[in-house]
Design an enzyme around this catalytic site. Structure first.
Site, PDB file in Angstrom:
ATOM      1  N   GLU A  10      -1.411  -9.045   3.003  1.00 16.58           N
ATOM      2  CA  GLU A  10      -1.274  -9.688   4.323  1.00 16.58           C
ATOM      3  C   GLU A  10      -2.618 -10.135   4.905  1.00 16.58           C
ATOM      4  OE1 GLU A  10      -0.593  -6.514   3.637  1.00 16.58           O
ATOM      5  OE2 GLU A  10      -1.172  -5.145   5.254  1.00 16.58           O
ATOM      6  N   HIS A  41      -3.608  -4.837   0.291  1.00 15.96           N
ATOM      7  CA  HIS A  41      -2.898  -5.418   1.446  1.00 15.96           C
ATOM      8  C   HIS A  41      -2.948  -6.943   1.358  1.00 15.96           C
ATOM      9  CE1 HIS A  41      -2.364  -1.756   3.912  1.00 15.96           C
ATOM     10  NE2 HIS A  41      -3.425  -1.341   3.248  1.00 15.96           N
ATOM     11  N   CYS A  58       0.830  -1.216   0.000  1.00 15.15           N
ATOM     12  CA  CYS A  58       0.000   0.000   0.000  1.00 15.15           C
ATOM     13  C   CYS A  58       0.865   1.268   0.000  1.00 15.15           C
ATOM     14  CB  CYS A  58      -0.985  -0.040   1.176  1.00 15.15           C
ATOM     15  SG  CYS A  58      -2.394   1.042   0.891  1.00 15.15           S
TER      16      CYS A  58
HETATM   17  N1  GLN Z   1      -1.868   6.664   3.248  1.00 16.78           N
HETATM   18  C1  GLN Z   1      -2.047   5.985   2.017  1.00 16.78           C
HETATM   19  C2  GLN Z   1      -3.447   6.147   1.458  1.00 16.78           C
HETATM   20  O1  GLN Z   1      -4.356   6.512   2.170  1.00 16.78           O
HETATM   21  C3  GLN Z   1      -1.709   4.498   2.179  1.00 16.78           C
HETATM   22  C4  GLN Z   1      -2.673   3.792   3.072  1.00 16.78           C
HETATM   23  C5  GLN Z   1      -2.155   2.445   3.542  1.00 16.78           C
HETATM   24  O2  GLN Z   1      -0.969   2.163   3.481  1.00 16.78           O
HETATM   25  N2  GLN Z   1      -3.044   1.627   4.058  1.00 16.78           N
HETATM   26  O3  GLN Z   1      -3.661   5.917   0.301  1.00 16.78           O
END
Ligand code: GLN
EC number: 6.3.4.2
Length: 552
Positions: A528, A526, A386
């Site tokens: 994970e 994600h 992400c």
């Molecule tokens: N801060 C970034 C966004 O909002 C990444 C979010 C994250 O890593 N879950 O897009």
């Protein structure tokens, strides 16, 4: 008929109630039953999305986009099942629903009261999950510890359910037995008090799981039996052990599965825990180590919080490592250090692989970007999750495409090269300050291009579906507001950044990778959240495979 098992905690919090619930679920599943579980969090928050991970631990995301407690992650990993919003309840959710109904005149003009309307709502939510899942067993974990105000109404709901369906409901208390150093003996008194406390809510536990540093001895078992009014065999010894995945096997040493079935008058439908046993054998016998560094910022409040903030990432690394029969050793690397002391970046060479996990906000960002640059140039296996994708794109834009000052607009609103930008629909939400449950959440599709490294990873692990062209179609879970800005896609691709996965509906980049690098893959989703102990996620699996086989 669905059977209900309520699990409450006694003496103190943090003794592993969630893992106990998960383990009971795994045991019952291994006996051939369909199991689902609900986590009840007694706080007012409607969900966990607005909570700081340092205070609350990781925010887990279900496939339907619910931001919830990390315990749901444990349930999914142990039950090997995808859960949904019905598996999660908070005081906020319950009151929100009752108030909405009252406003809609659904109570027929009656006075709406805390009792019975709140416990009734709790019960109807539990029943609703039973109906939806058609589970044989629903495990209900009541958050907090008995004796506190916050969870009283949930205990009341449990009592009411038992009253109405005495044959279909049992109670388990997960308690803690301290062994004070100056006495050197296991003490049962706090557990006795916890049971009395529970009794005052009209509940008598059927089974007590006795958590402690050491196993329970017979005199202690007898004492708990007599003073807490449970049969001796219904007191389960639950000593500290190294891996949580061993807990189902440990519970089974005291026949917990059989005891539960007997209480409901049920019999095991055969099946066994053999696959789980094989996993635990690997966990206990694997010797070779793999050093993985995690570069981030939520690291300053000690080990406990640290591990809690990234629990799914940690577990996914473990699952993948065990698949290759190696033991992961994780090191937390604070990115801020690299901002002040760039020479420290050299320490990244000591690791077989580096992960930059999800994150928010500006602190430590430049350090993360420096770490990613170091991995790219020195061919250190890199997995970005992400924020780890977004910052890898920023790094590539700045240093390879020579777009000086490239950034994500999360950090610099008006930059010359906004290679990561807020999604249009998110812009409106942020302006209106609507933060709760408004990120891009839950599962979205992604099409992975044939021949890429990401493609090979998924193919090898038999994840996803292949279309006629041979591309692989996957669904992965999201939690973010920012995206790779398609305006810059061509420039980035021209310099060699491969967009290996794209959301086919909205043309959003989901996976990037670098060819001519042993492993440099980052995902907007994600991965994970979908890793399971017996079925590690393909990206983690191939990341670890490269980490243990490539020298840099
Ligand atoms: N801060 C970034 C966004 O909002 C990444 C979010 C994250 O890593 N879950 O897009």
């Amino acid at each position: 008929m669905t059977k209900y098992i309520f699990v409450a905690g006694g003496v103190m919090s943090g003794v592993g109630k969630g893992v106990a619930v998960s383990s009971i679920g795994r045991i019952l599943k291994s006996k051939g039953f369909k199991v689902s579980a609900i986590k009840i969090d007694p706080y007012i928050n409607v969900d966990a999305g607005t909570m700081n991970p340092v205070e609350h631990g990781e925010v887990f995301v279900t496939k339907d986009g619910t931001e919830c407690d990390q315990d749901l992650g444990n349930y999914e990993r142990f039950l090997d099942d995808d859960l949904t919003t019905e598996n999660y309840m908070t005081t906020g959710r319950v009151y929100e629903a009752v108030i909405r109904r009252e406003r809609n005149l659904e109570y027929g003009g009656r006075c709406v009261e805390v009792v019975p309307h709140i416990p009734d709502e709790v019960i109807s939510r539990i029943k609703n999950l039973a109906k939806k899942t058609k589970a044989d067993f629903i495990l209900i974990e009541i958050g907090g510890t008995v004796g506190e105000y916050q969870n009283l109404l949930f205990l009341e709901a449990a009592r009411m359910m038992r009253l109405k369906e005495p044959k279909d409901v049992i109670f388990i208390l997960v308690s803690y037995l301290p062994v004070p150093r100056m006495i050197g003996e296991m003490k049962t008194k706090p557990t006795q008090h916890a049971v009395r406390n529970l009794n005052s809510s009209g509940i008598q536990p059927d089974i007590i799981i006795a958590r402690s540093e050491v196993p329970l001895d017979l005199p202690r078992k007898r004492k708990i039996s007599i003073f807490c009014n449970v049969q001796e065999e219904d007191v389960i010894s639950a000593p500290d052990i190294e891996s949580i995945y061993e807990i189902p096997l440990n519970f089974e040493k005291d026949n917990l599965g059989k005891i539960i079935l007997k209480k409901f008058g049920l019999r095991s439908k055969k099946k066994n825990l053999n696959d789980w046993r094989r996993l635990v054998k690997v966990i206990k016998t694997a010797k070779k180590k793999v050093q993985i560094g995690i570069v981030g910022k939520y690291f300053e409040t000690g080990d406990f919080t640290l591990a809690d903030s990234y629990i799914s990432v940690i577990e996914a690394v473990k699952h993948a490592s065990w698949f290759h029969k190696v033991v992961p050793e994780l090191t937390w690397l604070s990115s801020e250090v690299y901002e002040q002391h760039p020479a420290k970046l050299r320490e990244l060479r000591n690791f077989a692989g580096i992960i930059v996990p999800g994150g928010f906000g500006s602190r430590g960002v430049e350090g993360k970007i420096k770490a990613i640059e170091y991995c790219r140039k020195n061919k250190i296996p890199y997995l970005g999750l992400c924020f780890g994708l977004q910052l890898a794109v920023v790094e590539f834009a700045r240093n390879v495409c020579k777009m000086k000052d490239a950034h994500t607009t999360e950090i610099v609103k008006h930059c010359k090269y906004p290679v990561i930008d807020v999604m249009p629909e998110q812009k409106a939400l942020l302006q209106e300050k609507r933060y709760g449950a408004t990120m891009r959440l839950g599962e979205y599709p992604c099409l992975i291009k044939k021949g890429t490294q990401a493609y090979l990873s998924y193919l090898k692990s038999k994840w996803g579906k292949q279309n006629k062209k041979g591309d692989i179609f996957i669904q992965e879970r999201h939690r973010h507001r920012y995206e790779l800005n398609n305006e810059f896609r061509k420039d980035l691709e021209a310099k060699g950044l491969v967009m290996s996965g794209v959301n086919p509906d909205r043309d959003l980049v989901e996976i990037i990778e670098l060819p001519r690098h042993p492993f440099f893959i980052a995902s907007q989703f994600h991965p994970e959240f979908k890793s399971r102990p017996l079925n590690p996620h393909p990206l983690f699996r191939e990341f670890i495979r490269t980490a243990i086989s490539v020298r840099h």
